[in-house]
Design a protein around this motif. Structure first.
Motif, short mmCIF file in Angstrom:
data_model
loop_
_atom_site.label_atom_id
_atom_site.label_comp_id
_atom_site.label_asym_id
_atom_site.label_seq_id
_atom_site.Cartn_x
_atom_site.Cartn_y
_atom_site.Cartn_z
N ARG A 27 -4.91 8.99 5.99
CA ARG A 27 -6.36 9.19 5.98
C ARG A 27 -7.13 7.90 6.19
O ARG A 27 -8.22 7.88 6.79
N ARG A 28 -6.56 6.80 5.70
CA ARG A 28 -7.28 5.52 5.77
C ARG A 28 -6.31 4.38 6.11
O ARG A 28 -5.94 3.57 5.27
N PRO A 29 -5.83 4.34 7.35
CA PRO A 29 -4.94 3.26 7.74
C PRO A 29 -5.64 1.91 7.70
O PRO A 29 -6.88 1.84 7.78
N LEU A 30 -4.87 0.84 7.55
CA LEU A 30 -5.47 -0.48 7.62
C LEU A 30 -6.08 -0.69 9.00
O LEU A 30 -5.48 -0.35 10.02
N THR A 31 -7.26 -1.25 9.03
CA THR A 31 -7.96 -1.50 10.29
C THR A 31 -7.40 -2.76 10.95
O THR A 31 -6.74 -3.59 10.29
N PRO A 32 -7.66 -2.94 12.25
CA PRO A 32 -7.23 -4.20 12.88
C PRO A 32 -7.75 -5.43 12.16
O PRO A 32 -7.00 -6.42 12.01
N ALA A 33 -8.98 -5.41 11.68
CA ALA A 33 -9.52 -6.57 10.96
C ALA A 33 -8.75 -6.83 9.67
O ALA A 33 -8.49 -8.00 9.32
N GLU A 34 -8.37 -5.77 8.97
CA GLU A 34 -7.56 -5.95 7.75
C GLU A 34 -6.17 -6.46 8.09
O GLU A 34 -5.62 -7.33 7.40
N LEU A 35 -5.58 -5.94 9.13
CA LEU A 35 -4.23 -6.35 9.53
C LEU A 35 -4.18 -7.80 9.97
O LEU A 35 -3.16 -8.49 9.78
N ASP A 36 -5.27 -8.28 10.54
CA ASP A 36 -5.30 -9.66 11.04
C ASP A 36 -5.16 -10.70 9.93
O ASP A 36 -4.90 -11.88 10.20
N ARG A 37 -5.31 -10.28 8.68
CA ARG A 37 -5.17 -11.22 7.56
C ARG A 37 -3.70 -11.56 7.28
O ARG A 37 -3.42 -12.52 6.54
N PHE A 38 -2.78 -10.78 7.84
CA PHE A 38 -1.36 -10.93 7.48
C PHE A 38 -0.57 -11.63 8.58
O PHE A 38 -0.79 -11.41 9.77
N SER A 39 0.40 -12.44 8.14
CA SER A 39 1.30 -13.11 9.08
C SER A 39 2.36 -12.17 9.63
O SER A 39 2.92 -12.40 10.69
N VAL A 75 3.85 -7.72 9.09
CA VAL A 75 3.67 -6.41 8.48
C VAL A 75 5.02 -5.71 8.44
O VAL A 75 5.81 -5.78 9.39
N VAL A 76 5.28 -5.02 7.33
CA VAL A 76 6.42 -4.12 7.20
C VAL A 76 5.86 -2.71 7.09
O VAL A 76 4.91 -2.47 6.33
N ILE A 77 6.43 -1.79 7.83
CA ILE A 77 5.97 -0.40 7.77
C ILE A 77 7.18 0.52 7.68
O ILE A 77 8.16 0.36 8.42
N ASP A 78 7.14 1.46 6.74
CA ASP A 78 8.26 2.38 6.50
C ASP A 78 7.69 3.77 6.24
O ASP A 78 7.71 4.26 5.11
N PRO A 79 7.18 4.43 7.28
CA PRO A 79 6.51 5.72 7.09
C PRO A 79 7.50 6.87 6.92
O PRO A 79 8.70 6.73 7.19
N PRO A 80 7.00 8.04 6.49
CA PRO A 80 7.84 9.25 6.47
C PRO A 80 8.25 9.67 7.88
O PRO A 80 7.90 9.02 8.87
N ARG A 81 8.97 10.80 7.97
CA ARG A 81 9.52 11.24 9.26
C ARG A 81 8.45 11.45 10.32
O ARG A 81 8.71 11.27 11.52
N ALA A 82 7.24 11.80 9.93
CA ALA A 82 6.18 12.03 10.90
C ALA A 82 5.73 10.76 11.59
O ALA A 82 5.00 10.81 12.59
N GLY A 83 6.15 9.60 11.10
CA GLY A 83 5.73 8.35 11.68
C GLY A 83 4.36 7.93 11.18
O GLY A 83 3.89 8.39 10.14
N ALA A 126 0.84 -1.19 0.00
CA ALA A 126 0.00 0.00 0.00
C ALA A 126 0.88 1.24 0.00
O ALA A 126 1.88 1.31 0.73
N GLU A 127 0.49 2.23 -0.81
CA GLU A 127 1.29 3.46 -0.97
C GLU A 127 0.38 4.59 -1.45
O GLU A 127 -0.48 4.37 -2.31
N ALA A 128 0.58 5.78 -0.87
CA ALA A 128 -0.25 6.93 -1.24
C ALA A 128 0.19 7.61 -2.54
O ALA A 128 -0.61 8.24 -3.22
N HIS A 146 -3.43 1.67 -4.16
CA HIS A 146 -3.18 3.10 -4.00
C HIS A 146 -4.01 3.57 -2.81
O HIS A 146 -5.23 3.69 -2.89
N ARG A 147 -3.35 3.82 -1.68
CA ARG A 147 -4.07 4.08 -0.44
C ARG A 147 -3.29 5.03 0.44
O ARG A 147 -2.11 4.81 0.72
N ASP A 148 -3.95 6.09 0.90
CA ASP A 148 -3.36 7.05 1.83
C ASP A 148 -3.52 6.49 3.24
O ASP A 148 -4.61 6.49 3.81
N LEU A 149 -2.42 6.02 3.82
CA LEU A 149 -2.47 5.36 5.11
C LEU A 149 -2.59 6.33 6.27
O LEU A 149 -2.77 5.90 7.42
#
Length: 393
Positions: free
Chosen positions: A307-319, A321-329, A277-279, A302-305
């Motif tokens: 404005r619309r982060p993955l929900t816990p229910a969506e995250l539960d589908r994955f074994s 997660v990798v996250i690499d956000p900008p400086r703001a975290g 996912a990437e904005a 194509h997703r603005d994380l």
């Protein structure tokens, strides 16, 4: 205070600090501050290799040897964690060598001056040498002076340089050349310096003036279309260290989510099925095209994380997660991760403070920090990056 103070650490902005809290510019751990204010160099104080130090804002720590620069990186991370009441096992930093920066933004003006801005100033340091830029990038400084003289810009320019698979990709912001003479000068400049691409942007988006073949950057062994001025890890060595750390966390897992995926630095380096996912529209389209051509099982969105982060229910589908956000975290995404059942996370960060804030939220939600791998890819800079392994307690 004694007559002679010793520097015991380096503060976040690069000043040496004595045991009683006195800040001394350009001092290294082990230096002695004499009564008159002079510095007696200690074992970790090196002679800065570049004539432009300390005026040039490209570097703040050229007076430190690698041991004290490494300790500075460790201190930055541990201090950020401490502000959130956290501790973690922190590995030895992976340091990029001199002259390995493959992307940089220089500034230029009609007088022909080109370089980084001075520290705490908009004035430009006219580069005569550079010990952080890859040689391919620095080799363009003198030819760029001549080109800018022909273009005669009315204002200060931003010059984006990126080392792509086909050579140097150049984007100049602040001018849109017009006329036959300018066109001929640009073509001669591009041909003479074997550039991969030349583009200009006066505020309405890049306009490509030279690109003999499609420009790519290879990530995970896959050539990815490279939009002008795209984000890349600053050095190949830094990228390799971050990728190795991420692979250590998620290899062997099932479906993995790569959030803030960019062009696919991690998505294309990981085995198995990946959701990315990437904005940034251009970045995610480039990743989608590269994955399709290479038959990689990368599913893009194509997703603005923010404005619309993955929900816990969506995250539960994955074994994992990798996250690499900008400086703001990624405050909102961290909150969702805290409430999810995802068992593993690789968090890549370019800001220890926002990383510690986000991780504190996750620790309160039942996560733990397994280890942190610091990466120093902005040579002699106060900029600190890291990759961390987190898991459910």
């Amino acid at each position: 205070m004694s007559d002679v103070d010793e520097i015991v650490r380096v503060a976040a902005r690069g000043e040496g600090v004595t045991a009683d809290g006195r800040h001394v510019p350009f001092a290294a751990p082990g230096d002695r501050v004499l009564p008159g204010g002079d510095i007696e160099a200690g074992p970790h104080h090196q002679v800065p290799p570049c004539r432009h130090f300390p005026e040039c804002g490209g570097c703040q720590l050229q007076h430190l040897d690698d041991a004290s620069w490494s300790q500075f990186i460790l201190d930055r991370i541990s201090s950020a964690l401490a502000t959130q009441g956290l501790e973690a096992a922190i590995r030895a930093p992976a340091l990029s060598p001199p002259r390995t920066r493959r992307r940089a933004t220089l500034h230029a003006e009609s007088s022909g001056r080109i370089g980084f801005s001075m520290e705490k100033s908009h004035a430009i340091v006219d580069l005569a040498e550079c010990h952080v830029l890859a040689p391919e990038l620095f080799a363009l400084v003198a030819p760029l002076r001549r080109l800018i003289h022909v273009l005669r810009p009315r204002r200060r320019l931003d010059v984006h340089l990126t080392l792509a698979d086909q050579g140097v990709d150049l984007l100049i912001n602040g001018v849109m050349p017009e006329g036959l003479a300018a066109a001929e000068a640009i073509t001669a400049f591009a041909e003479g310096n074997r550039l991969a691409r030349v583009a200009f942007d006066e505020g309405y988006g890049p306009e490509v003036r030279w690109e003999p073949e499609a420009v790519t950057i290879t990530l995970g062994g896959v050539p990815v279309p490279l939009p002008p001025a795209s984000f890349l890890q600053a050095t190949r060595e830094g990228e390799a260290a971050l990728v190795a750390a991420v692979r250590e966390v998620v290899t062997g897992e099932g479906v993995v989510a790569d959030l803030f995926a960019g062009l696919g630095t991690f998505a294309l380096a990981l085995p198995g099925r990946i959701y990315a996912a990437e904005a940034g529209r251009e970045a995610i389209m480039a990743l989608k095209a590269a994955a399709a051509r290479s038959h990689r099982t990368v599913f893009t969105e194509h997703r603005d994380l923010y404005r619309r982060p993955l929900t816990p229910a969506e995250l539960d589908r994955f074994s994992a997660v990798v996250i690499d956000p900008p400086r703001a975290g990624a405050k909102e995404q961290a909150q969702a991760l805290a409430g999810s059942k995802t068992p593993k996370l690789a968090y890549v960060s370019c800001n220890p403070s926002s990383f510690a804030r986000d991780v504190n939220t996750m620790v309160e939600g039942g996560w733990q920090i397994d280890w942190i791998q610091p990466v120093g890819q902005f040579r002699w800079s106060t900029h600190v990056e890291l990759a961390a392994s987190l898991s459910r307690r």
